[in-house]
Design a protein around this motif. Structure first.
Motif, PDB file in Angstrom:
ATOM      1  N   PRO A 163     -30.150  -6.329   8.626  1.00 23.54           N
ATOM      2  CA  PRO A 163     -29.090  -7.332   8.550  1.00 23.54           C
ATOM      3  C   PRO A 163     -28.036  -7.188   9.657  1.00 23.54           C
ATOM      4  CG  PRO A 163     -29.219  -6.026   6.514  1.00 23.54           C
ATOM      5  CD  PRO A 163     -30.340  -5.584   7.373  1.00 23.54           C
ATOM      6  N   ALA A 164     -27.698  -5.952  10.033  1.00 18.15           N
ATOM      7  CA  ALA A 164     -26.675  -5.775  11.077  1.00 18.15           C
ATOM      8  C   ALA A 164     -27.161  -6.342  12.409  1.00 18.15           C
ATOM      9  CB  ALA A 164     -26.310  -4.295  11.214  1.00 18.15           C
ATOM     10  N   GLY A 165     -28.350  -5.930  12.840  1.00 16.21           N
ATOM     11  CA  GLY A 165     -28.868  -6.372  14.140  1.00 16.21           C
ATOM     12  C   GLY A 165     -29.127  -7.870  14.184  1.00 16.21           C
ATOM     13  N   LEU A 216     -34.699  -5.349  19.300  1.00 20.35           N
ATOM     14  CA  LEU A 216     -35.924  -4.547  19.196  1.00 20.35           C
ATOM     15  C   LEU A 216     -36.032  -4.031  17.764  1.00 20.35           C
ATOM     16  CD1 LEU A 216     -35.406  -2.338  22.387  1.00 20.35           C
ATOM     17  CD2 LEU A 216     -36.700  -4.484  22.210  1.00 20.35           C
ATOM     18  N   GLU A 217     -37.114  -4.345  17.085  1.00 19.67           N
ATOM     19  CA  GLU A 217     -37.309  -3.886  15.698  1.00 19.67           C
ATOM     20  C   GLU A 217     -38.616  -3.112  15.621  1.00 19.67           C
ATOM     21  OE1 GLU A 217     -35.847  -3.647  12.591  1.00 19.67           O
ATOM     22  OE2 GLU A 217     -37.776  -2.764  12.064  1.00 19.67           O
ATOM     23  N   SER A 218     -38.541  -1.880  15.152  1.00 17.20           N
ATOM     24  CA  SER A 218     -39.734  -1.015  15.182  1.00 17.20           C
ATOM     25  C   SER A 218     -40.803  -1.447  14.177  1.00 17.20           C
ATOM     26  CB  SER A 218     -39.334   0.438  14.919  1.00 17.20           C
ATOM     27  OG  SER A 218     -38.669   0.555  13.688  1.00 17.20           O
ATOM     28  N   GLN A 277     -39.964  -7.317   3.170  1.00 11.40           N
ATOM     29  CA  GLN A 277     -40.225  -7.011   1.757  1.00 11.40           C
ATOM     30  C   GLN A 277     -39.479  -5.758   1.275  1.00 11.40           C
ATOM     31  OE1 GLN A 277     -42.174  -4.157   0.646  1.00 11.40           O
ATOM     32  NE2 GLN A 277     -42.074  -3.570   2.803  1.00 11.40           N
ATOM     33  N   ARG A 278     -38.825  -5.067   2.199  1.00 17.78           N
ATOM     34  CA  ARG A 278     -38.106  -3.836   1.854  1.00 17.78           C
ATOM     35  C   ARG A 278     -37.002  -4.139   0.840  1.00 17.78           C
ATOM     36  NH1 ARG A 278     -36.666  -1.265   7.506  1.00 17.78           N
ATOM     37  NH2 ARG A 278     -35.954  -3.392   7.685  1.00 17.78           N
ATOM     38  N   GLN A 279     -37.026  -3.486  -0.329  1.00 22.04           N
ATOM     39  CA  GLN A 279     -36.008  -3.744  -1.365  1.00 22.04           C
ATOM     40  C   GLN A 279     -34.716  -3.031  -1.042  1.00 22.04           C
ATOM     41  OE1 GLN A 279     -35.691  -5.848  -3.826  1.00 22.04           O
ATOM     42  NE2 GLN A 279     -37.673  -6.668  -3.231  1.00 22.04           N
ATOM     43  N   ARG A 280     -33.643  -3.759  -0.995  1.00 23.48           N
ATOM     44  CA  ARG A 280     -32.355  -3.159  -0.674  1.00 23.48           C
ATOM     45  C   ARG A 280     -31.286  -3.751  -1.585  1.00 23.48           C
ATOM     46  NH1 ARG A 280     -32.138  -1.078   4.640  1.00 23.48           N
ATOM     47  NH2 ARG A 280     -33.680   0.565   4.793  1.00 23.48           N
ATOM     48  N   ALA A 281     -30.058  -3.773  -1.090  1.00 22.70           N
ATOM     49  CA  ALA A 281     -28.912  -4.203  -1.905  1.00 22.70           C
ATOM     50  C   ALA A 281     -28.934  -5.714  -2.161  1.00 22.70           C
ATOM     51  CB  ALA A 281     -27.633  -3.821  -1.181  1.00 22.70           C
ATOM     52  N   ALA A 312     -30.274 -11.331  -2.554  1.00 24.57           N
ATOM     53  CA  ALA A 312     -30.892 -10.090  -2.078  1.00 24.57           C
ATOM     54  C   ALA A 312     -30.850  -9.961  -0.556  1.00 24.57           C
ATOM     55  CB  ALA A 312     -32.334 -10.018  -2.558  1.00 24.57           C
ATOM     56  N   GLN A 313     -30.618  -8.732  -0.112  1.00 26.23           N
ATOM     57  CA  GLN A 313     -30.615  -8.444   1.323  1.00 26.23           C
ATOM     58  C   GLN A 313     -31.926  -8.851   1.988  1.00 26.23           C
ATOM     59  OE1 GLN A 313     -29.061  -4.562   2.372  1.00 26.23           O
ATOM     60  NE2 GLN A 313     -30.580  -4.334   3.980  1.00 26.23           N
ATOM     61  N   THR A 314     -33.034  -8.662   1.278  1.00 27.48           N
ATOM     62  CA  THR A 314     -34.343  -9.073   1.828  1.00 27.48           C
ATOM     63  C   THR A 314     -34.347 -10.572   2.149  1.00 27.48           C
ATOM     64  OG1 THR A 314     -34.917  -8.770  -0.482  1.00 27.48           O
ATOM     65  CG2 THR A 314     -36.305  -7.682   1.095  1.00 27.48           C
ATOM     66  N   GLU A 362     -40.394  -0.082  19.171  1.00 16.15           N
ATOM     67  CA  GLU A 362     -39.625   1.083  18.724  1.00 16.15           C
ATOM     68  C   GLU A 362     -38.834   1.706  19.863  1.00 16.15           C
ATOM     69  OE1 GLU A 362     -41.861   4.247  16.966  1.00 16.15           O
ATOM     70  OE2 GLU A 362     -40.004   5.326  16.450  1.00 16.15           O
ATOM     71  N   ALA A 363     -37.507   1.685  19.718  1.00 17.54           N
ATOM     72  CA  ALA A 363     -36.656   2.323  20.731  1.00 17.54           C
ATOM     73  C   ALA A 363     -36.854   3.830  20.637  1.00 17.54           C
ATOM     74  CB  ALA A 363     -35.202   1.960  20.489  1.00 17.54           C
ATOM     75  N   ILE A 364     -37.009   4.471  21.801  1.00 15.87           N
ATOM     76  CA  ILE A 364     -37.195   5.930  21.780  1.00 15.87           C
ATOM     77  C   ILE A 364     -36.057   6.663  22.483  1.00 15.87           C
ATOM     78  CG2 ILE A 364     -39.703   5.969  21.414  1.00 15.87           C
ATOM     79  CD1 ILE A 364     -40.031   6.206  24.457  1.00 15.87           C
ATOM     80  N   GLY A 420     -23.260  -0.766  11.238  1.00 12.93           N
ATOM     81  CA  GLY A 420     -24.018  -0.685   9.983  1.00 12.93           C
ATOM     82  C   GLY A 420     -24.404   0.746   9.636  1.00 12.93           C
ATOM     83  N   ASP A 421     -25.565   0.870   8.959  1.00 19.60           N
ATOM     84  CA  ASP A 421     -26.021   2.181   8.486  1.00 19.60           C
ATOM     85  C   ASP A 421     -26.174   3.207   9.617  1.00 19.60           C
ATOM     86  OD1 ASP A 421     -26.133   1.171   5.929  1.00 19.60           O
ATOM     87  OD2 ASP A 421     -28.185   1.828   5.528  1.00 19.60           O
ATOM     88  N   ALA A 422     -26.323   2.764  10.848  1.00 18.51           N
ATOM     89  CA  ALA A 422     -26.431   3.707  11.975  1.00 18.51           C
ATOM     90  C   ALA A 422     -25.144   4.518  12.104  1.00 18.51           C
ATOM     91  CB  ALA A 422     -26.705   2.948  13.274  1.00 18.51           C
TER      92      ALA A 422
HETATM   93  N1  APR Z   1     -36.246   1.148  17.139  1.00 18.99           N
HETATM   94  C1  APR Z   1     -36.200  -0.117  16.636  1.00 18.99           C
HETATM   95  N2  APR Z   1     -35.818  -0.397  15.385  1.00 18.99           N
HETATM   96  C2  APR Z   1     -35.449   0.629  14.590  1.00 18.99           C
HETATM   97  C3  APR Z   1     -35.459   1.961  15.038  1.00 18.99           C
HETATM   98  C4  APR Z   1     -35.883   2.205  16.377  1.00 18.99           C
HETATM   99  N3  APR Z   1     -35.931   3.443  16.875  1.00 18.99           N
HETATM  100  N4  APR Z   1     -35.044   2.765  14.026  1.00 18.99           N
HETATM  101  C5  APR Z   1     -34.786   1.958  12.980  1.00 18.99           C
HETATM  102  N5  APR Z   1     -35.035   0.665  13.304  1.00 18.99           N
HETATM  103  C6  APR Z   1     -34.873  -0.527  12.452  1.00 18.99           C
HETATM  104  C7  APR Z   1     -35.372  -0.358  11.015  1.00 18.99           C
HETATM  105  O1  APR Z   1     -36.760  -0.611  10.906  1.00 18.99           O
HETATM  106  C8  APR Z   1     -34.543  -1.407  10.285  1.00 18.99           C
HETATM  107  O2  APR Z   1     -35.172  -2.664  10.255  1.00 18.99           O
HETATM  108  O3  APR Z   1     -33.487  -0.767  12.290  1.00 18.99           O
HETATM  109  C9  APR Z   1     -33.261  -1.514  11.113  1.00 18.99           C
HETATM  110  C10 APR Z   1     -32.064  -0.970  10.373  1.00 18.99           C
HETATM  111  O4  APR Z   1     -31.805  -1.805   9.273  1.00 18.99           O
HETATM  112  P1  APR Z   1     -31.104  -1.279   7.943  1.00 18.99           P
HETATM  113  O5  APR Z   1     -31.601   0.077   7.613  1.00 18.99           O
HETATM  114  O6  APR Z   1     -31.257  -2.347   6.943  1.00 18.99           O
HETATM  115  O7  APR Z   1     -29.570  -1.102   8.369  1.00 18.99           O
HETATM  116  P2  APR Z   1     -28.429  -2.184   8.637  1.00 18.99           P
HETATM  117  O8  APR Z   1     -28.937  -3.361   9.392  1.00 18.99           O
HETATM  118  O9  APR Z   1     -27.286  -1.401   9.176  1.00 18.99           O
HETATM  119  O10 APR Z   1     -28.109  -2.739   7.181  1.00 18.99           O
HETATM  120  C11 APR Z   1     -27.124  -2.285   6.354  1.00 18.99           C
HETATM  121  O11 APR Z   1     -26.651  -1.792   4.062  1.00 18.99           O
HETATM  122  O12 APR Z   1     -27.198  -2.171   1.896  1.00 18.99           O
HETATM  123  C12 APR Z   1     -27.201  -1.230   2.886  1.00 18.99           C
HETATM  124  O13 APR Z   1     -28.743   0.449   3.498  1.00 18.99           O
HETATM  125  C13 APR Z   1     -28.597  -0.889   3.177  1.00 18.99           C
HETATM  126  O14 APR Z   1     -30.056  -1.688   4.835  1.00 18.99           O
HETATM  127  C14 APR Z   1     -28.838  -1.820   4.360  1.00 18.99           C
HETATM  128  C15 APR Z   1     -27.589  -1.598   5.123  1.00 18.99           C
END
Ligand code: APR
Ligand code: PHB
Length: 392
Positions: free
Chosen positions: A12-14, A31-33, A41-45, A101-103, A125-127, A285-287
């Motif tokens: 959601p953040a990106g 970039l999404e890994s 489909q990932r269950q979240r908040a 749902a976040q999904t 995937e960012a490395i 976000g979660d990062a």
């Molecule tokens: N390269 C590319 N993508 C990556 C990498 C990487 N090296 N590492 C992680 N990702 C992706 C993950 O696959 C995921 O889709 O980054 C995304 C991070 O998304 P979230 O974990 O959902 O984090 P964020 O967007 O900050 O959302 C906020 O709030 O409700 C909480 O934890 C819950 O996910 C939610 C968060």
């Protein structure tokens, strides 16, 4: 490949950041890994503050949210076999929250981005992030088996709690804060209409339980369980029996049971990475921060981070001013620590300590009782739950 803002992570953040930048005329690449199917489909908040709903509306991503989101006027607290309703509009001057749902947010934002841009690469995937202190930072990533480079003016790590972006902060400038809680949540998604109109937060000697929902026909429920819990030890009947026991009150109320579609255990921790910016590299976000789910702040904090960031990039694009970007970390951390405090307090007030400390138990009850008898204590909870103002 080259872009102005390289975004790592399509959660959601990106995705929301990309949408806001696109609307402001700032180009970016996400970039999404994972694969699209996995991310969707990932269950979240699922609990959205008013400000989160407003942000999605403002960028044209709320059609389905407006049609399907469930507006909630408050929550219910249960303890000592009693129920107490907190009326959010009355306590906050009209604020509500929305269950969506976040999904579903991820699906909506992904569909918009694939239709209207900017580029979103799955399986990318960012490395590593290189040269974050320079004005030409790079993201190295692997896509379809090949290593590639994204050259950027700025990089934003939206890569969640196991991301790699924060590793590019030199140890000398980073400070991290962490607190691990001595319990976890067992969460279920069940095909049964919710047994309540508002979310129920229940505190009892057997531990905490939360009744939430996803739609008029799908319930989401959680149980406090010990940290080393194996879901295999929780067959459906045991889950329902334990939920029913924890929600029990004196009076007429029944927990409806139904088929359980998914079951998982999540550990709980608080974590903050300071600062949230180093050179041309930002975290959002979660990062940058994790909160336990009790106050439903994780997703909402991610949204407020990227709203601040998007305004900073928009101001830079329009006027050349970096003033807002320069204050990003300071502005966000103020709100992050308030949400960290609120989530910590909610968690500690509602969960039974594994050692069953009787003193702690009585203090928890005194806190809960105070909220139900003091309008100012209830208003304080409601203000935090519905969301503190954006720091702008
Ligand atoms: N390269 C590319 N993508 C990556 C990498 C990487 N090296 N590492 C992680 N990702 C992706 C993950 O696959 C995921 O889709 O980054 C995304 C991070 O998304 P979230 O974990 O959902 O984090 P964020 O967007 O900050 O959302 C906020 O709030 O409700 C909480 O934890 C819950 O996910 C939610 C968060
Ligand atoms: C959820 O619906 O998943 C949810 C709601 C409220 C919380 C935590 C999770 O505090």
């Amino acid at each position: 490949m080259r872009t102005t803002v390289g975004i790592i992570g399509g959660g959601p953040a990106g995705l929301l950041l990309a949408r806001l930048l696109h609307r402001a005329g700032v180009d970016c690449v996400v970039l999404e890994s994972r694969t699209r199917a996995y991310a969707e489909q990932r269950q979240r908040a699922g609990m959205l503050e008013q400000g989160t709903v407003d942000a999605l509306r403002e960028c044209g991503a709320a059609d389905r949210l407006d049609a399907e989101g469930l507006i909630h006027q408050g929550i219910e607290l249960r303890f000592d076999r009693e129920r107490h309703h907190l009326d959010f509009p009355a306590l906050t001057g009209g604020r509500t929250v929305t269950i969506y749902a976040q999904t579903e947010i991820v699906k909506d934002l992904t569909a918009l981005q694939l239709a209207e841009g900017p580029p979103l690469l799955f399986g990318a995937e960012a490395i590593g992030v290189e040269k974050p202190e320079s004005d030409a930072p790079l993201v190295r990533f692997v896509h379809e088996g090949r290593e590639e480079t994204l050259s950027c003016d700025y990089v934003v790590g939206c890569d969640g709690s196991h991301g790699i972006a924060s590793q590019a902060f030199p140890a000398a400038v980073s400070r991290t804060y962490e607190h691990v809680y001595p319990y976890s949540w067992l969460g279920i998604l069940a095909d049964v209409p919710p047994s309540c109109e508002e979310l129920i937060y229940a505190r009892g000697d057997r531990g905490f339980a939360l009744h939430s929902m996803r739609s008029p026909s799908v319930s989401r429920l959680y149980l406090q369980v010990p940290n080393d819990t194996d879901v295999q030890d929780w067959p459906d009947e045991r889950v329902w029996d334990e939920l029913a026991a924890r929600f029990a009150i004196d009076g007429d109320w029944r927990l409806e049971r139904g088929p359980i579609a998914s079951k998982s255990v999540t550990s709980m921790r608080s974590y903050v990475h300071e600062p949230m910016r180093h050179g041309q590299l930002f975290l959002a976000g979660d990062a940058a921060h994790i909160v336990p789910p009790t106050g439903a702040k994780g997703l909402n904090l991610a949204v407020s981070d990227v709203r601040v960031l998007a305004r900073g990039f928009a101001a830079l694009h329009r006027t050349g001013s970096t003033e807002l970007l320069d204050r990003y970390s300071e502005l966000c951390l103020e709100r992050v620590w308030q949400a960290t405090r609120f989530s910590y307090d909610m968690t500690r007030m509602l969960h039974a300590r594994p050692d069953g400390d009787p003193f702690d138990h009585r203090v928890q009850l005194a806190r809960l009782r105070r909220i139900t008898v003091s309008p100012s204590a209830a208003a304080e909870l409601a203000a935090n739950y519905t969301g503190l103002p954006l720091p702008l």
